[in-house]
Design a protein around this motif. Structure first.
Motif, PDB file in Angstrom:
ATOM      1  N   SER A  96       0.831  -1.201   0.000  1.00 19.34           N
ATOM      2  CA  SER A  96       0.000   0.000   0.000  1.00 19.34           C
ATOM      3  C   SER A  96       0.869   1.257   0.000  1.00 19.34           C
ATOM      4  CB  SER A  96      -0.922  -0.001   1.221  1.00 19.34           C
ATOM      5  OG  SER A  96      -1.687   1.188   1.282  1.00 19.34           O
ATOM      6  N   ALA A  97       1.923   1.244   0.803  1.00 17.54           N
ATOM      7  CA  ALA A  97       2.833   2.388   0.853  1.00 17.54           C
ATOM      8  C   ALA A  97       3.558   2.570  -0.479  1.00 17.54           C
ATOM      9  CB  ALA A  97       3.845   2.211   1.982  1.00 17.54           C
ATOM     10  N   ALA A  98       3.900   1.456  -1.124  1.00 17.51           N
ATOM     11  CA  ALA A  98       4.563   1.532  -2.429  1.00 17.51           C
ATOM     12  C   ALA A  98       3.633   2.152  -3.457  1.00 17.51           C
ATOM     13  CB  ALA A  98       5.007   0.140  -2.877  1.00 17.51           C
ATOM     14  N   ARG A  99       2.367   1.734  -3.481  1.00 16.83           N
ATOM     15  CA  ARG A  99       1.396   2.324  -4.405  1.00 16.83           C
ATOM     16  C   ARG A  99       1.275   3.821  -4.182  1.00 16.83           C
ATOM     17  NH1 ARG A  99      -4.406  -0.191  -4.469  1.00 16.83           N
ATOM     18  NH2 ARG A  99      -4.642   1.580  -5.886  1.00 16.83           N
ATOM     19  N   MET A 100       1.160   4.223  -2.938  1.00 15.14           N
ATOM     20  CA  MET A 100       0.984   5.631  -2.609  1.00 15.14           C
ATOM     21  C   MET A 100       2.224   6.441  -2.972  1.00 15.14           C
ATOM     22  SD  MET A 100       0.445   7.337   1.163  1.00 15.14           S
ATOM     23  CE  MET A 100       2.124   6.811   1.608  1.00 15.14           C
ATOM     24  N   THR A 101       3.378   5.933  -2.586  1.00 14.94           N
ATOM     25  CA  THR A 101       4.619   6.679  -2.790  1.00 14.94           C
ATOM     26  C   THR A 101       5.008   6.743  -4.261  1.00 14.94           C
ATOM     27  OG1 THR A 101       5.360   5.921  -0.605  1.00 14.94           O
ATOM     28  CG2 THR A 101       7.028   6.876  -2.055  1.00 14.94           C
ATOM     29  N   LEU A 102       4.972   5.594  -4.940  1.00 17.05           N
ATOM     30  CA  LEU A 102       5.312   5.573  -6.363  1.00 17.05           C
ATOM     31  C   LEU A 102       4.256   6.288  -7.194  1.00 17.05           C
ATOM     32  CD1 LEU A 102       6.504   1.864  -6.561  1.00 17.05           C
ATOM     33  CD2 LEU A 102       7.966   3.894  -6.765  1.00 17.05           C
ATOM     34  N   GLY A 103       3.034   6.356  -6.684  1.00 16.35           N
ATOM     35  CA  GLY A 103       1.975   7.069  -7.384  1.00 16.35           C
ATOM     36  C   GLY A 103       2.178   8.567  -7.379  1.00 16.35           C
ATOM     37  N   VAL A 104       3.072   9.044  -6.537  1.00 18.36           N
ATOM     38  CA  VAL A 104       3.407  10.468  -6.489  1.00 18.36           C
ATOM     39  C   VAL A 104       4.810  10.700  -7.032  1.00 18.36           C
ATOM     40  CG1 VAL A 104       3.696  12.483  -4.999  1.00 18.36           C
ATOM     41  CG2 VAL A 104       1.885  10.826  -4.521  1.00 18.36           C
ATOM     42  N   HIS A 105       5.740   9.830  -6.617  1.00 21.67           N
ATOM     43  CA  HIS A 105       7.144   9.955  -7.035  1.00 21.67           C
ATOM     44  C   HIS A 105       7.604   8.630  -7.650  1.00 21.67           C
ATOM     45  CE1 HIS A 105       7.267  13.730  -4.854  1.00 21.67           C
ATOM     46  NE2 HIS A 105       6.863  13.110  -3.762  1.00 21.67           N
ATOM     47  N   PRO A 106       7.550   8.498  -8.980  1.00 21.08           N
ATOM     48  CA  PRO A 106       7.922   7.222  -9.609  1.00 21.08           C
ATOM     49  C   PRO A 106       9.367   6.804  -9.373  1.00 21.08           C
ATOM     50  CG  PRO A 106       7.582   8.949 -11.253  1.00 21.08           C
ATOM     51  CD  PRO A 106       7.074   9.485  -9.960  1.00 21.08           C
ATOM     52  N   ASP A 107      10.214   7.749  -8.964  1.00 20.85           N
ATOM     53  CA  ASP A 107      11.617   7.427  -8.679  1.00 20.85           C
ATOM     54  C   ASP A 107      11.861   7.154  -7.203  1.00 20.85           C
ATOM     55  OD1 ASP A 107      12.361   7.759 -11.370  1.00 20.85           O
ATOM     56  OD2 ASP A 107      12.598   9.915 -11.110  1.00 20.85           O
ATOM     57  N   ALA A 108      10.804   6.999  -6.440  1.00 20.55           N
ATOM     58  CA  ALA A 108      10.949   6.763  -4.998  1.00 20.55           C
ATOM     59  C   ALA A 108      11.824   5.538  -4.737  1.00 20.55           C
ATOM     60  CB  ALA A 108       9.577   6.559  -4.359  1.00 20.55           C
ATOM     61  N   THR A 109      12.645   5.628  -3.713  1.00 20.02           N
ATOM     62  CA  THR A 109      13.585   4.564  -3.384  1.00 20.02           C
ATOM     63  C   THR A 109      12.963   3.581  -2.390  1.00 20.02           C
ATOM     64  OG1 THR A 109      14.513   5.756  -1.500  1.00 20.02           O
ATOM     65  CG2 THR A 109      15.469   6.201  -3.670  1.00 20.02           C
ATOM     66  N   ILE A 110      13.691   2.506  -2.177  1.00 18.02           N
ATOM     67  CA  ILE A 110      13.281   1.537  -1.151  1.00 18.02           C
ATOM     68  C   ILE A 110      13.169   2.220   0.209  1.00 18.02           C
ATOM     69  CG2 ILE A 110      14.159  -0.397   0.206  1.00 18.02           C
ATOM     70  CD1 ILE A 110      12.887  -1.430  -2.245  1.00 18.02           C
ATOM     71  N   ASP A 111      14.115   3.082   0.516  1.00 11.83           N
ATOM     72  CA  ASP A 111      14.078   3.789   1.798  1.00 11.83           C
ATOM     73  C   ASP A 111      12.825   4.654   1.913  1.00 11.83           C
ATOM     74  OD1 ASP A 111      16.434   2.723   2.735  1.00 11.83           O
ATOM     75  OD2 ASP A 111      17.686   4.361   2.011  1.00 11.83           O
ATOM     76  N   ASP A 112      12.461   5.339   0.813  1.00  4.57           N
ATOM     77  CA  ASP A 112      11.260   6.174   0.829  1.00  4.57           C
ATOM     78  C   ASP A 112      10.024   5.333   1.133  1.00  4.57           C
ATOM     79  OD1 ASP A 112      12.740   8.444   0.087  1.00  4.57           O
ATOM     80  OD2 ASP A 112      12.491   8.019  -2.050  1.00  4.57           O
ATOM     81  N   ILE A 113       9.946   4.168   0.489  1.00  2.00           N
ATOM     82  CA  ILE A 113       8.779   3.310   0.653  1.00  2.00           C
ATOM     83  C   ILE A 113       8.746   2.703   2.047  1.00  2.00           C
ATOM     84  CG2 ILE A 113       7.644   1.217  -0.180  1.00  2.00           C
ATOM     85  CD1 ILE A 113       8.842   1.916  -2.964  1.00  2.00           C
ATOM     86  N   ALA A 114       9.900   2.270   2.537  1.00  2.00           N
ATOM     87  CA  ALA A 114       9.961   1.704   3.887  1.00  2.00           C
ATOM     88  C   ALA A 114       9.525   2.731   4.928  1.00  2.00           C
ATOM     89  CB  ALA A 114      11.379   1.216   4.178  1.00  2.00           C
ATOM     90  N   LYS A 115       9.968   3.970   4.737  1.00  2.00           N
ATOM     91  CA  LYS A 115       9.586   5.037   5.672  1.00  2.00           C
ATOM     92  C   LYS A 115       8.084   5.266   5.625  1.00  2.00           C
ATOM     93  CE  LYS A 115      10.549   9.885   6.806  1.00  2.00           C
ATOM     94  NZ  LYS A 115      11.330  11.096   6.433  1.00  2.00           N
ATOM     95  N   ALA A 116       7.506   5.291   4.417  1.00  2.30           N
ATOM     96  CA  ALA A 116       6.062   5.502   4.279  1.00  2.30           C
ATOM     97  C   ALA A 116       5.277   4.354   4.901  1.00  2.30           C
ATOM     98  CB  ALA A 116       5.695   5.664   2.809  1.00  2.30           C
ATOM     99  N   ALA A 117       5.838   3.147   4.838  1.00  2.00           N
ATOM    100  CA  ALA A 117       5.166   1.977   5.403  1.00  2.00           C
ATOM    101  C   ALA A 117       5.374   1.855   6.908  1.00  2.00           C
ATOM    102  CB  ALA A 117       5.659   0.708   4.714  1.00  2.00           C
ATOM    103  N   GLY A 118       6.320   2.613   7.439  1.00  2.00           N
ATOM    104  CA  GLY A 118       6.601   2.535   8.865  1.00  2.00           C
ATOM    105  C   GLY A 118       7.347   1.275   9.256  1.00  2.00           C
ATOM    106  N   VAL A 119       8.188   0.760   8.327  1.00  2.00           N
ATOM    107  CA  VAL A 119       8.980  -0.437   8.611  1.00  2.00           C
ATOM    108  C   VAL A 119      10.441  -0.153   8.295  1.00  2.00           C
ATOM    109  CG1 VAL A 119       7.027  -1.940   8.058  1.00  2.00           C
ATOM    110  CG2 VAL A 119       8.702  -1.403   6.277  1.00  2.00           C
ATOM    111  N   GLY A 120      11.311  -1.010   8.781  1.00  2.00           N
ATOM    112  CA  GLY A 120      12.729  -0.876   8.496  1.00  2.00           C
ATOM    113  C   GLY A 120      13.106  -1.555   7.189  1.00  2.00           C
TER     114      GLY A 120
END
Length: 200
Positions: free
Chosen positions: A23-47
């Motif tokens: 879900s966090a990947a969909r949200m983050t990549l849906g705004v920033h297609p170049d989002a990194t793994i770190d960006d997605i992990a942060k949005a998901a609240g996981v390490g």
């Protein structure tokens, strides 16, 4: 007699973690297609370690996000009434399709930069087949032009949808151009008028 070993099921907390990451990947990549793994992990609240415990690399995560977006989209498109006149049915389908394309344009951009083109086409097989079936029915009924290859007409429809989404992202179109998109596609599929001059 001993019972056969039972295959262990994934723990419920792991399933919830995966769902949260996707879900966090969909949200983050849906705004920033170049989002990194770190960006997605942060949005998901996981390490990072938790994320990598479920997805080996960014490509796997991008694909999972696209699959989830298409699954949700398929639920919407499958509910569209495609009975009756093909032109009217196409208008209904385009309005629903346009909304989904607009919402997932950046995610698709991320996928195109990560996944093989063949895999992306495979994942889009269901919506493409629905559009093809409708256009072929309209051609058979005389509602749509049949002087051009059906495969080309389907490709042009997709170009219009994606092009409109790109124009919005660039700020050159209003945020909700569904009417413009529908009018454009309908004009492309309109049966051309006979040549008044006849054959040379």
């Amino acid at each position: 007699m001993a019972s056969p070993p039972v295959r262990p099921r994934r723990r419920a907390d792991a399933e919830r973690s995966i769902a949260r990451i996707v879900s966090a990947a969909r949200m983050t990549l849906g705004v920033h297609p170049d989002a990194t793994i770190d960006d997605i992990a942060k949005a998901a609240g996981v390490g990072r370690m938790t994320l990598y415990g479920h997805f080996a690399n960014r490509a796997e995560l991008v694909e999972a996000a696209l699959v989830e977006a298409l699954r949700c989209g398929e639920e919407v498109l499958a509910a569209v009434d495609l009975t009756g006149n093909a032109r009217q049915a196409l208008t209904r389908l385009l309005h629903s399709s346009w909304t989904l394309v607009a919402e997932s344009m950046a995610l698709l951009e991320a996928a195109e930069g990560t996944l093989p083109a063949g895999r992306i086409r495979e994942l889009h097989a269901a919506p493409s087949a629905r559009m093809e079936e409708l256009i072929r029915r309209g051609q058979a009924d005389g509602d749509f032009r049949s002087d051009l290859p059906t495969s080309w007409l389907i490709s042009v429809v997709h170009y219009v949808l994606h092009g409109a989404a790109a124009e919005i992202r660039a700020g050159r179109m209003p945020a909700n151009p569904a009417g413009t998109v529908t009018a454009t596609v309908q004009s492309i599929l309109t049966v051309p008028a006979p040549d008044e001059n006849g054959p040379a």
